[in-house]
Design an enzyme around this catalytic site. Structure first.
Site, short mmCIF file in Angstrom:
data_model
loop_
_atom_site.label_atom_id
_atom_site.label_comp_id
_atom_site.label_asym_id
_atom_site.label_seq_id
_atom_site.Cartn_x
_atom_site.Cartn_y
_atom_site.Cartn_z
N ASP A 14 49.73 41.07 44.33
CA ASP A 14 48.31 41.32 44.05
C ASP A 14 48.05 41.45 42.55
O ASP A 14 47.14 40.82 42.00
CB ASP A 14 47.83 42.58 44.77
CG ASP A 14 47.68 42.38 46.26
OD1 ASP A 14 48.27 41.43 46.80
OD2 ASP A 14 46.98 43.19 46.91
N SER A 21 42.47 47.30 44.64
CA SER A 21 43.33 48.24 43.91
C SER A 21 44.02 47.56 42.74
O SER A 21 44.08 48.10 41.63
CB SER A 21 44.38 48.83 44.87
OG SER A 21 45.34 49.59 44.17
#
Length: 438
Positions: free
Chosen positions: A195, A145
């Site tokens: 992330d 993602s």
């Protein structure tokens, strides 16, 4: 910097890496340090102009292909939202958001587009297509993602002229990271930000809850094997299980968490060392990989499948540990340079896959987001055509271009290139990635 005018726009490709947690899982929940790194499995976004003024988002890996009206997008003011997750409340009926696994990706794209381009009404940019391919398995804890959102943010910021052509300046990367984080908020609500930071900057990052991530300023990549157990896991349940254990036995569990913290700090020191030989670095990492996994197993977050992976890799004299929450998911194996591509590594991979595991030979610690305008002397357009001619016989039938891949060909000069990009074998996509150092 100025926007790329529609008359001057040529296709380009943005790529961004996934991420993997190397050390510090679970302890990070309690304010301890964790070490994450970029993963040399990337998402690739082809950006190509259109004549009709429409905006197309094509995600062939999740069967999403939508054409958005730029005028409708221009009426969406994301500045009034208290949180990016509320974007759906502003999307007009003229913008069709599909149901299914790609829904959050489309919403994140709409949010970033409206924040970056819509306030200018897309002036000068015109219509364009963004086609994203990803080598990162969805839901595996490898940052698929975040890599998607970093590529989308970079593409849109580049179109608007907010960042330079090579996205190398710290200010450019900071801006990309900020918008990618907002895309992550659309998808996940309250992400940590680790992330998208790793995907943007690359290399190795030290993360502590509530603190700004520390870039360890190392781009010396390491060869690894990522093995997917194919065992579903619940991160929430695993984190809760450790909390129950700690509440019952704090005098036992707290020292374990502190030991994991010490491993992360030692790893950070190793990654910042510039004078050590690669074999010396690998030897020390091998030791702390074993220590970290043993502590995590004591916390109860390993799984028989993970232990089996450790047995198989240990037979080849390779060190492995769980990565992420555990309980299944993926394992990480350090592959020394001396063994990369060797018969030993090949046998280990064969043994793992014979047991039903899925292996990815890759590297950690490589470059972050990048933009490619060509490969060698070829433009992106010419390179895609060459690769199609060379590899079409290798394209799986399940990746047939189909009807959607050639939508609006009358108004889209580059529809064939987009279609070709959507079915290129993943084995050739790495040619679009920046070079890494070992």
């Amino acid at each position: 910097m100025v926007a790329i005018h529609k008359e001057n726009m040529q296709p380009f490709v943005v790529s961004a890496p996934g991420k993997v947690i190397l050390f510090g899982e679970h302890a990070v929940v309690y304010g301890k340090a964790a070490i994450a790194s970029s993963l040399d499995m990337r998402a690739y976004a082809l950006v190509a102009p259109r004549k009709d003024g429409k905006v197309r988002l094509f995600l062939p890996d999740v069967d999403v292909d939508v054409i958005l009206d730029a005028d409708a997008l221009a009426r969406v003011d994301v500045g009034v939202l208290s949180h990016p997750t509320e974007i759906e409340t502003l999307v007009p009926e003229a913008i069709e958001i599909p149901e299914g696994p790609g829904r959050m990706a489309v919403l994140a794209f709409v949010y970033i587009y409206c924040g970056v381009l819509a306030d200018a009404g897309g002036r000068g940019v015109g219509g364009f297509t963004v086609c994203v391919r990803s080598l990162l398995p969805v839901g595996s804890g490898l940052g698929s993602s975040a890599a998607l959102n970093v590529t989308l943010a970079t593409a849109l910021l580049r179109l608007r002229g907010c960042i330079g052509p090579d996205v190398v300046n710290p200010e450019d990367k900071q801006l990309v990271n900020e918008w990618a984080f907002r895309g992550e908020q659309v998808a996940h609500g309250t992400p940590s930000g680790i992330d998208n930071s790793v995907s943007t900057y690359g290399g190795f990052v030290q993360y502590t809850k509530g603190q700004t991530p520390i870039n360890l300023a190392s781009t010396r990549a390491l060869n690894v094997l990522i093995t997917n157990t194919n065992v579903p896991k619940s991160t929430k349940a695993l984190v809760a299980g450790v909390r129950v254990l700690r509440d019952k036995f704090p005098a036992v569990i707290d020292p374990l968490l502190e030991s994991i913290h010490g491993i992360s700090i030692r790893a950070a020191e190793l990654f910042q060392t510039t004078d050590a030989r690669i074999d010396e670095l690998e030897a020390q990492l091998r030791d702390i990989i074993g220590l970290n996994h043993g502590l995590l197993a004591t916390l109860g977050v390993s799984h028989p499948s993970l232990e089996r992976i450790r047995e198989i890799t240990a037979a080849g004299d390779l060190a492995s540990k769980l990565t992420g929450a555990g309980g299944g998911g993926c394992a990480l194996t350090l592959v020394p340079q001396s063994e990369s591509g060797s018969k030993t590594e090949s046998k280990v991979v064969a043994d793992l896959e014979n047991e039903g595991f899925h292996c990815f030979r890759t590297a950690v610690g490589g470059p972050g987001v990048s933009i490619a305008y060509g490969v060698g002397a070829d433009t992106v357009e010419r390179w895609i055509g060459t690769m199609l001619e060379r590899h079409m016989s290798l394209v799986p039938s399940s990746h047939s271009s189909g009807g959607n891949a050639t939508r609006a060909t009358g108004d889209d000069k580059y529809a064939g290139i987009v279609s070709g990009f959507s079915i290129l074998p993943v084995s050739v996509m790495a040619m679009l990635a920046p070079q890494r150092k070992l």
